[in-house]
Each structure stands twice: as structure tokens, then as C-alpha cells.
Design an enzyme around this catalytic site. Structure first.
Site, PDB file in Angstrom:
ATOM      1  N   ASP A 259      -4.234  -8.176  -4.568  1.00  0.00           N
ATOM      2  CA  ASP A 259      -4.544  -9.259  -3.635  1.00  0.00           C
ATOM      3  C   ASP A 259      -4.727 -10.582  -4.359  1.00  0.00           C
ATOM      4  O   ASP A 259      -4.328 -11.628  -3.852  1.00  0.00           O
ATOM      5  CB  ASP A 259      -5.802  -8.912  -2.828  1.00  0.00           C
ATOM      6  CG  ASP A 259      -5.466  -7.981  -1.667  1.00  0.00           C
ATOM      7  OD1 ASP A 259      -4.445  -8.227  -0.999  1.00  0.00           O
ATOM      8  OD2 ASP A 259      -6.183  -7.003  -1.454  1.00  0.00           O
TER       9      ASP A 259
ATOM     10  N   HIS B 284       0.814  -1.219   0.000  1.00  0.00           N
ATOM     11  CA  HIS B 284       0.000   0.000   0.000  1.00  0.00           C
ATOM     12  C   HIS B 284       0.844   1.265   0.000  1.00  0.00           C
ATOM     13  O   HIS B 284       0.423   2.300  -0.509  1.00  0.00           O
ATOM     14  CB  HIS B 284      -1.011  -0.023   1.145  1.00  0.00           C
ATOM     15  CG  HIS B 284      -2.191  -0.872   0.784  1.00  0.00           C
ATOM     16  ND1 HIS B 284      -2.376  -2.123   1.284  1.00  0.00           N
ATOM     17  CD2 HIS B 284      -3.187  -0.669  -0.111  1.00  0.00           C
ATOM     18  CE1 HIS B 284      -3.451  -2.652   0.735  1.00  0.00           C
ATOM     19  NE2 HIS B 284      -3.973  -1.790  -0.114  1.00  0.00           N
TER      20      HIS B 284
ATOM     21  N   CYS C  18      -8.724  -3.017 -11.348  1.00  0.00           N
ATOM     22  CA  CYS C  18      -8.232  -1.833 -10.635  1.00  0.00           C
ATOM     23  C   CYS C  18      -6.969  -2.122  -9.829  1.00  0.00           C
ATOM     24  O   CYS C  18      -6.489  -1.272  -9.096  1.00  0.00           O
ATOM     25  CB  CYS C  18      -9.320  -1.242  -9.739  1.00  0.00           C
ATOM     26  SG  CYS C  18      -9.876  -2.383  -8.474  1.00  0.00           S
TER      27      CYS C  18
ATOM     28  N   GLU D 112     -10.807 -10.353  -5.784  1.00  0.00           N
ATOM     29  CA  GLU D 112      -9.408 -10.326  -5.348  1.00  0.00           C
ATOM     30  C   GLU D 112      -9.059 -11.527  -4.477  1.00  0.00           C
ATOM     31  O   GLU D 112      -7.963 -11.627  -3.945  1.00  0.00           O
ATOM     32  CB  GLU D 112      -9.086  -9.002  -4.634  1.00  0.00           C
ATOM     33  CG  GLU D 112     -10.089  -8.552  -3.626  1.00  0.00           C
ATOM     34  CD  GLU D 112      -9.799  -7.159  -3.061  1.00  0.00           C
ATOM     35  OE1 GLU D 112      -8.734  -6.585  -3.318  1.00  0.00           O
ATOM     36  OE2 GLU D 112     -10.672  -6.653  -2.335  1.00  0.00           O
TER      37      GLU D 112
END
Ligand code: PEP
Ligand code: MG
Length: 570
Positions: A450, A183, A497, A426
Site C-alpha cells: 500500500d 491480493h 511485511c 502503509e
């Protein structure tokens, strides 16, 4: 001069002074503090927090238990504590320096007594000092202010720490560890901050104020560069600026292949800050608003009105360009928020996203109401649920959304009754059952960050195993293809995404699979558009058929490279 090669995370070349942040060392600011009482208060808060973090530490082996006991004993040694306080009161050291000085005094006495037992005790006492200093820095991290244009050089950085930095002065980011889809990497790309991770011991060689040159595209960084190297980096800075300016000229063109296949390119954002970048790079909407990052900036958590205002402003500013896709809170995993009771041994597989929200219904309800209210402004609002693992979970979440909608109707709160609803894909179980999930939603969006992590069992943030993090692994590609085909068979829109969408090298495969939408950082949109405009869908479809017959990521990568050399890479 210290030169290192790591992983290029966010493109751009920069030369600037270093601002060094190390969490695990004894690197401390030495300053004379006239306000001894203030420093004593900082120390005492840090002391309590260090003790409670040791009390709640999870230990399993006898060695770990012994280590913990030793640290607890050291932390309660009255002589050690008195010396720290004396350093603050009488010598006027700031709290961290007082701890460092007391620790070194004890440790060096033990060092002098010889190797073996005594030097081990010296290292124990240094560990105790680290814990206290970390706690002091934790207390005062918000004071880690960048006061001039700097490259932040750190051992690691937490998303919450990134969010507290003064971004005006943050020109680049060099970290010792970290993976491409962590992240912190996503935040750097989103803020368009050049970044290089996995630089090994880089932060240990840097000092505040030293010149650092870095290149986020090629993953290189240098401390105190020699003249020749410096001029090389200057040229790279100029070239990067020229390339960006060229790409910007094409921001208004459609993302359309030479044979007329049109893809909607959208932007991923973490807050209102991302909207200007999205618009200037020609994004046709926001495909992923990571709403939990607003919660990480704690002030938003208890202020429903402030949150509603942000959502509404986001919709207003973006609606003329395209949809605004609010992903509900993906709290948990590596986005743990203090005070929410998340303390797990295995957070990535744990209590996160909808699993957490469905047990914290007040929080979830309040977010859903905020999104629903924003949908009254424009029919461009979409809602999307993260970490869905299968139909049962999806149905429960959708039922809760229906409950919240009914409450809104009863209270006369206006919202868009046709609001589009989507699920992220995900988790491998969701990907495999995408044909089932497609029945319940208007769109599906693949979160490859993920999905790859869970499919290959490879921690997305761990640079030691980053070689295994393979978007082109046949298992990953087969899953993605299955999800795309499932969505298309049910007439549902399919989007991606995850960071894979923003890596232009993968575009021939994504175009060939037939994605309707791709959502990525603002900076990636420009390059993606340029590449898509060079491709033709027919050849990309053939490429997909070919790569799906190949046995491993290496051969798929070779086939993709060969294809790109032939078409689509100018
Ligand atoms: C993903 O997993 O690909 C995704 C988009 O979500 P996040 O990166 O926030 O986990
Ligand atoms: Mg995710």
C-alpha cells in the site's frame, strides 16, 4: 499453440490441463438438466440479483444512464424471458445455456438485419445475456470445483473466489490481468501456487482440458505447447524442483550476514493453512496474519468461537518458533465482504481497515477479545493495526484496545498484559510522521504494497500501469529510510511485511537500512536466507547511502544490480 509473456507472480513451472473461468464472456457449460425446477430457481435468483445490481449501479454520464435503461428494458422483455424459461422447461438446458441460447437467437436475428443500428442492438442484447450469465455463475461459483490437477486460466479472480477453489487440485494460475501486489497475487504466493498475471487475452484462447505450460518465475505461459516447447517446460519443472530441494536444505540456518548482522525472517499467512509452510521454510514467527481472509470465508464471521479457536491454534503451533502477529481486520479496499454495507466509488481510499472497524465496534471488539484470549496461551502474541494514517487515529484505536482490555479484566478473561502492540506503516502520512507514531507502539511494520500504491498514486492491482509501481522509486526509499531511522531513534523494532520484503533482489537495500525483521511468503524465506548469508552489512549500508543520492528508480536499479553482481548473488 498460443504463447504469452506476462508478469511472473509466484515462482514454479507447471504443466497441467486448463480449467477456464471467464466472468465476462458467454463461455458457459452446456448440460442437460433434468431438474428443470432447480434450474428455473437458479435463473430466477440470478435474474433478481442482476436486476438489483443494475438498480444500485452508479452512473454519472447520460450515455451510462441510457445504457442502464436499455439493459433494464431488455431484462424485462417478456418474450426474451419466456424463451429462456422455455429453453429450461422444454429443452432441458441448464440455466446459463438457456440464457445463452435465447440471447443468441435474438442477437443473430438483429445481426442479419444489417450493420449500424441493428448490430448495435444485437450487441446490447448480448450485454444483457452476459449480465445474466455472470449472475448465474455468481450464484453457482462455489460449484466451480476443480476435480483434477489443473491450471486455472481466468480473466480475473477475486480473493473470495480463490478461497473457494479446491486448492488440492490447483496447480497453477494464469490471469489475463492483475498486478504483482494485488491480493490475489499475495494469496497465490502464500499458497505456493505458481502464477503468471497480465497475460492479455490468454483466457480467451484456452478451453477446458487443453494442456497449458507455465513458468511463474519468468512470467510465461503457453496453451497447447508444441513438442519442443513442452520439453523445454518439462526441463524447467525439473530445474525448479531441484532448486527448491537445495534451498530446503538450508532452512535451519540463521539469516545472518557475513559480518554477523542477524535478521529475523518471518512468514505472512492468511489462515492456519500457512503454518506448515512457515515452519518447514524455517520462519522465525509470523510477521503478518491477514485475519480478514478468514472473514472472507464467511462461515467464520458469525462464529466467534471458531475464530478464537483458529487464533489459539495458530499461536500454539507457532509459539516455539517465534511471534504471532495478528493484524486486525483490513476489511474494505479490494477485500469487500458482501452484506457489510461497503459500496464505494473509490474503495482503496475509502472505508477500510481501522476506519471501518472503528465504526463497527462490535465486530472489532470481538476480534480484539479473540486475540487477547490467544495471548494468554503464550507471550509470543503481537497485535498490529492496518492503514493507520496518523497519531490521532492511532491513539483512538489504542484507546479502544484499552477499553476492551478493561472489559476483559472485569470479566476475568486472562490475557498477556505485556502484549506487544504495533502499527503498520502503509500510508504516506504515517510514514512521514513515523517519528511521532513510534512513541505509541512497540514496533512498526512497513506495508510496502500500500505504501508504494499511495506514494506513487499507482493502483497495485492494475497491470496497465504496473511499470509505475516502483519499489525503488527514490520517494519510496526515502520514506522507508525515514521510518527505519525513526523506529531506531526511539528504540523500537522495525519490520517490513509488504511484498518488497520477499523479493530477494531488494535485500541489499533492506539489510543496509537495518531492518530487524522481514516478513514474507514461506517460499520467499528460503531464497531470502540464502541471499542474506552472502551479504555483508557494511557494504549494504554504503549501498544505501549511495542509492539515496540517486535521482530515479532506473539509476537505483542499475546501482543495485551492479552491487549484486559483485556481492551476494550466487
Ligand atoms: C501492505 O500493504 O504492504 C500489506 C502488507 O498489507 P496488504 O497487502 O494486506 O494490504
Ligand atoms: Mg496493506
Amino acid at each position: 499453440m498460443v504463447q504469452r509473456e506476462g508478469i511472473g507472480i509466484s515462482p514454479g513451472a507447471v504443466i497441467a490441463e486448463a480449467a477456464v473461468l471467464r466472468h465476462d464472456g458467454m463461455s458457459v457449460e452446456h448440460s442437460i438438466a433434468d431438474d428443470s425446477d432447480g434450474e428455473l430457481a437458479v435463473f430466477s435468483a440470478a435474474y433478481s440479483s442482476a436486476l438489483s445490481s443494475l438498480d444500485s449501479a452508479l452512473v454519472s454520464s447520460d450515455d451510462e444512464k441510457a445504457m442502464l435503461m436499455m439493459l433494464q428494458t431488455m431484462l424485462s422483455d417478456p418474450e426474451y424471458l419466456d424463451l429462456i424459461k422455455e429453453n429450461i422447461r422444454e429443452r432441458k438446458y441448464n440455466a446459463a445455456w438457456a440464457v445463452e441460447a435465447a440471447t443468441e437467437k435474438y442477437a443473430s436475428l438483429l445481426d442479419k438485419l444489417g450493420d449500424g443500428y441493428f448490430s448495435e442492438r444485437a450487441s446490447d442484447i448480448r450485454d444483457t445475456g452476459y449480465i445474466l450469465i455472470d449472475a448465474i455463475k455468481g450464484e453457482s461459483l462455489s460449484a466451480f470445483h476443480l476435480t483434477k490437477p489443473s491450471i486455472l486460466v481466468a480473466d480475473y479472480l477475486l480473493p473470495s473466489e480463490f478461497l473457494r477453489l479446491n486448492s488440492t487440485f490447483l496447480k497453477g494460475l494464469c490471469l489475463d490481468g492483475g498486478g504483482k501486489t494485488s491480493h490475489i497475487a499475495i494469496l497465490a504466493r502464500s499458497a505456493d501456487i505458481p502464477a503468471v498475471f497480465a497475460l492479455g487475452d490468454f483466457s480467451f484462447h484456452a478451453e477446458n482440458g487443453v494442456t497449458v505450460a507455465m513458468d511463474g518465475k519468468y512470467g510465461t505461459a503457453v496453451i497447447d505447447p508444441q513438442k519442443k516447447v513442452l520439453s523445454e517446460y518439462r526441463q524447467r519443472c525439473d530445474a525448479a524442483a531441484r532448486a527448491d530441494a537445495e534451498l530446503l536444505k538450508e532452512a535451519g540456518l540463521p539469516a545472518e550476514t557475513t559480518d554477523g548482522f542477524r535478521i529475523r525472517l518471518m512468514c505472512n499467512i492468511e489462515g492456519l493453512d500457512g503454518i506448515d509452510g512457515a515452519i518447514s521454510s524455517g520462519a522465525e514467527g509470523v510477521g503478518l496474519f491477514r485475519t480478514e481472509f478468514l472473514v472472507l470465508q464467511k462461515s467464520y464471521l458469525d462464529d466467534e468461537e471458531k475464530m478464537e479457536h483458529v487464533y489459539q491454534e495458530a499461536v500454539m503451533r507457532m509459539s516455539q518458533y517465534g511471534p504471532m502477529t495478528f493484524r486486525t481486520y483490513d476489511i474494505g479496499g479490494d477485500k469487500v465482504i458482501e452484506g457489510m454495507g461497503i459500496n464505494e466509488e473509490n474503495p482503496i481510499l475509502g472505508w477500510r481497515a481501522v476506519r471501518f472497524c472503528m465504526e463497527n465496534k462490535d465486530l472489532f471488539r470481538s476480534q480484539l477479545i479473540s486475540i487477547l484470549k490467544a495471548s494468554a496461551i503464550s507471550d509470543s502474541v503481537r497485535i498490529m493495526f492496518p492503514m493507520i494514517s496518523g497519531a490521532e487515529e492511532l491513539k483512538e484505536v489504542l484507546a479502544f484496545l484499552e477499553e476492551v482490555k478493561s472489559e476483559c479484566r472485569e470479566k476475568g478473561i486472562a490475557f498477556d498484559e505485556d502484549l506487544e502492540i504495533g502499527t503498520m506503516i502503509e500510508v504516506p502520512s504515517a510514514a512521514i510522521t513515523a517519528d511521532v507514531l513510534a512513541d505509541y507502539v512497540d514496533f512498526m511494520s512497513i506495508g510496502t504494497n500500500d505504501l508504494i500504491q499511495y506514494t506513487i498514486a499507482v493502483d497495485r492491482g492494475n497491470e496497465k500501469i504496473s511499470y509505475l509501481y516502483q519499489p525503488l522509486h527514490p520517494a519510496v526509499l526515502r520514506l522507508i529510510k525515514h521510518v527505519v531511522d525513526s523506529a531506531k531513534a526511539k528504540g523500537k523494532r522495525i519490520s517490513m511485511c509488504g511484498e518488497m520484503a520477499g523479493d530477494a533482489d531488494y535485500l541489499p537495500i533492506l539489510v543496509g537500512m537495518g531492518f530487524d525483521e522481514l516478513s514474507m511468503s514461506a517460499h520467499s524465506i528460503l531464497e531470502a536466507k540464502r541471499r542474506i548469508r552472502l551479504l555483508d552489512k557494511g557494504s549494504c549500508t554504503q549501498l544505501v547511502n549511495h542509492v539515496l543520492s540517486l535521482p530515479d528508480a532506473v539509476s537505483i536499479e542499475a546501482a543495485l544490480k551492479e552491487f549484486s553482481e559483485q556481492y551476494g548473488k550466487a
